[in-house]
Scaffold this active site. Structure first.
Site, PDB file in Angstrom:
ATOM      1  N   SER A  50       0.728  -1.040   0.001  1.00 38.63           N
ATOM      2  CA  SER A  50      -0.078  -0.033  -0.102  1.00 38.63           C
ATOM      3  C   SER A  50       0.830   1.211  -0.106  1.00 38.63           C
ATOM      4  O   SER A  50       1.711   1.308   0.757  1.00 38.63           O
ATOM      5  CB  SER A  50      -0.710  -0.038   1.361  1.00 38.63           C
ATOM      6  OG  SER A  50      -1.483   1.310   1.492  1.00 38.63           O
TER       7      SER A  50
ATOM      8  N   ASP B 193      -5.244   2.732  -2.386  1.00 42.32           N
ATOM      9  CA  ASP B 193      -6.334   3.174  -1.650  1.00 42.32           C
ATOM     10  C   ASP B 193      -7.161   4.150  -2.042  1.00 42.32           C
ATOM     11  O   ASP B 193      -6.595   5.442  -1.833  1.00 42.32           O
ATOM     12  CB  ASP B 193      -5.870   3.166  -0.448  1.00 42.32           C
ATOM     13  CG  ASP B 193      -5.485   1.900   0.540  1.00 42.32           C
ATOM     14  OD1 ASP B 193      -6.257   0.994   0.460  1.00 42.32           O
ATOM     15  OD2 ASP B 193      -4.356   1.735   1.005  1.00 42.32           O
TER      16      ASP B 193
ATOM     17  N   HIS C 224      -8.102  -0.437  -4.278  1.00 38.52           N
ATOM     18  CA  HIS C 224      -9.085  -0.646  -3.232  1.00 38.52           C
ATOM     19  C   HIS C 224      -9.897   0.492  -3.208  1.00 38.52           C
ATOM     20  O   HIS C 224      -9.591   1.668  -2.596  1.00 38.52           O
ATOM     21  CB  HIS C 224      -8.393  -0.869  -2.047  1.00 38.52           C
ATOM     22  CG  HIS C 224      -9.013  -1.016  -0.595  1.00 38.52           C
ATOM     23  ND1 HIS C 224      -8.535  -1.153   0.580  1.00 38.52           N
ATOM     24  CD2 HIS C 224     -10.460  -1.214  -0.654  1.00 38.52           C
ATOM     25  CE1 HIS C 224      -9.494  -1.270   1.424  1.00 38.52           C
ATOM     26  NE2 HIS C 224     -10.749  -1.365   0.965  1.00 38.52           N
TER      27      HIS C 224
ATOM     28  N   MET D 197     -12.420   2.567  -1.438  1.00 40.31           N
ATOM     29  CA  MET D 197     -13.124   3.111  -0.173  1.00 40.31           C
ATOM     30  C   MET D 197     -14.022   4.264  -0.426  1.00 40.31           C
ATOM     31  O   MET D 197     -13.791   5.249   0.107  1.00 40.31           O
ATOM     32  CB  MET D 197     -12.285   3.103   1.011  1.00 40.31           C
ATOM     33  CG  MET D 197     -11.793   1.913   1.463  1.00 40.31           C
ATOM     34  SD  MET D 197     -10.021   2.120   2.333  1.00 40.31           S
ATOM     35  CE  MET D 197      -9.044   2.230   1.239  1.00 40.31           C
TER      36      MET D 197
ATOM     37  N   MET E 208     -11.029  -6.639   5.691  1.00 40.13           N
ATOM     38  CA  MET E 208     -10.372  -5.525   6.241  1.00 40.13           C
ATOM     39  C   MET E 208      -9.882  -5.885   7.913  1.00 40.13           C
ATOM     40  O   MET E 208     -10.784  -6.427   8.378  1.00 40.13           O
ATOM     41  CB  MET E 208     -11.277  -4.400   6.389  1.00 40.13           C
ATOM     42  CG  MET E 208     -11.488  -3.502   5.059  1.00 40.13           C
ATOM     43  SD  MET E 208      -9.927  -2.927   4.339  1.00 40.13           S
ATOM     44  CE  MET E 208      -9.234  -1.735   5.237  1.00 40.13           C
TER      45      MET E 208
ATOM     46  N   ASP F 270      -6.016  -6.600   4.927  1.00 39.57           N
ATOM     47  CA  ASP F 270      -5.447  -5.231   4.848  1.00 39.57           C
ATOM     48  C   ASP F 270      -5.494  -4.515   6.044  1.00 39.57           C
ATOM     49  O   ASP F 270      -6.686  -4.268   6.359  1.00 39.57           O
ATOM     50  CB  ASP F 270      -6.435  -4.530   3.725  1.00 39.57           C
ATOM     51  CG  ASP F 270      -5.906  -3.249   3.415  1.00 39.57           C
ATOM     52  OD1 ASP F 270      -4.912  -2.617   3.702  1.00 39.57           O
ATOM     53  OD2 ASP F 270      -6.547  -2.487   2.807  1.00 39.57           O
TER      54      ASP F 270
HETATM   55  C1  DX5 Z   1      -6.433   1.481   5.225  1.00 37.24           C
HETATM   56  C2  DX5 Z   1      -5.972   1.062   3.963  1.00 37.24           C
HETATM   57  C3  DX5 Z   1      -4.928   0.189   3.818  1.00 37.24           C
HETATM   58  C4  DX5 Z   1      -3.685   0.697   4.615  1.00 37.24           C
HETATM   59  C5  DX5 Z   1      -2.694  -0.189   5.189  1.00 37.24           C
HETATM   60  O1  DX5 Z   1      -7.790   1.866   5.159  1.00 37.24           O
HETATM   61  O2  DX5 Z   1      -6.935   0.313   3.082  1.00 37.24           O
HETATM   62  O3  DX5 Z   1      -4.454  -0.451   2.526  1.00 37.24           O
HETATM   63  O4  DX5 Z   1      -2.832   1.452   3.799  1.00 37.24           O
HETATM   64  O5  DX5 Z   1      -1.844   0.451   5.902  1.00 37.24           O
HETATM   65  P1  DX5 Z   1      -1.081  -0.347   6.956  1.00 37.24           P
HETATM   66  O6  DX5 Z   1      -0.164  -1.543   6.558  1.00 37.24           O
HETATM   67  O7  DX5 Z   1      -0.045   0.615   7.431  1.00 37.24           O
HETATM   68  O8  DX5 Z   1      -1.994  -0.980   8.041  1.00 37.24           O
HETATM   69 ZN    ZN Z   2      -6.484  -0.713   1.252  1.00 37.44          ZN
END
Ligand code: DX5
Ligand code: ZN
Length: 215
Positions: free
Chosen positions: A9, A36, A67, A69, A138, A176
């Site tokens: 990510s 993201d 991804h 969101m 998640m 994730d």
């Molecule tokens: C959070 C994102 C993740 C995030 C993960 O909403 O979907 O992809 O970047 O980051 P880490 O690995 O730092 O938890």
């Molecule tokens: Zn993500």
């Protein structure tokens, strides 16, 4: 279970040098750039859209793992397909018709993923296991990188893997949030095979060693 793949990510990477950061992902043998997309409505944060994803494509040979969101994912599908996504994942909690959106993604020649937030039960994605290419569990509340892994999510992974096995579908299960060497072990045992990591990979002294430690 399908093979283990890593998705890095870029959320907490140096965003002023996104092209270079995406290049680093492929150079370290990591399979995917995890991109993201946040809209300030599905989650409070706002990140980046399809035009920025498109602009980093020439810098990396890694595949694009998008991804979404966002509250209205259906509006974004064509844009991200055109911006080089290999897989587009949307949330089952968003305002959409999951069956329709999976068909739309497939019609554009892209793989489709269905994501579930921590408080949504595993059963919410059961109807899509046969049709989708990936289920994203998640393991933190979506919105920010650098949060702590929620251990109870391993039960959800187990339920989804069991249902996929029952249906005879060798589906990818992605996790994730808060994934590192230790939590990778737990989620793999539970049945996950696509591991997203942001902070862990980008803060590591050697990204390749860090990624290999998760496999
Ligand atoms: C959070 C994102 C993740 C995030 C993960 O909403 O979907 O992809 O970047 O980051 P880490 O690995 O730092 O938890
Ligand atoms: Zn993500």
């Amino acid at each position: 279970m399908p093979s283990i793949k890593i998705s890095a990510s870029v959320l907490n990477s140096n965003l002023a040098e996104l092209g270079k950061e995406a290049a680093k992902i492929a150079e370290n043998g990591v399979e995917y750039v995890h991109y993201d997309v946040m809209d300030g409505e599905f989650v409070e944060n706002i990140t980046y859209g399809s035009s920025i994803q498109k602009s980093i494509l020439p810098y990396t040979t890694a595949k694009m793992d998008t991804h979404l969101m966002v509250m209205h994912p259906q509006r974004q599908i064509k844009l991200f397909a055109d911006a080089g996504s290999d897989i587009i994942t949307f949330h089952v909690e968003s305002d959409c018709n999951p069956d329709e959106i999976i068909d739309e993604i497939h019609a554009l020649g892209v793989k489709a993923g269905v994501a579930v937030k921590p408080n949504t039960p595993a059963e919410a994605v059961f109807p899509y296991i046969e049709k989708a290419d990936m289920i994203l569990v998640m393991t933190v509340e979506p919105g920010y990188g650098g949060q702590g892994f929620i251990p109870e999510m391993t039960d959800k992974i187990r339920l989804i893997r069991a249902e996929a096995d029952r249906l005879g579908k060798d589906i990818d299960i992605q996790v994730d949030g808060g994934i590192n060497t230790e939590t990778a072990k737990l989620v793999k045992e539970a049945g996950a095979n696509v591991l997203v990591a942001g902070t862990f990979l980008f803060k590591a002294e050697n990204m390749k060693t860090a990624a290999d430690s998760m496999r």
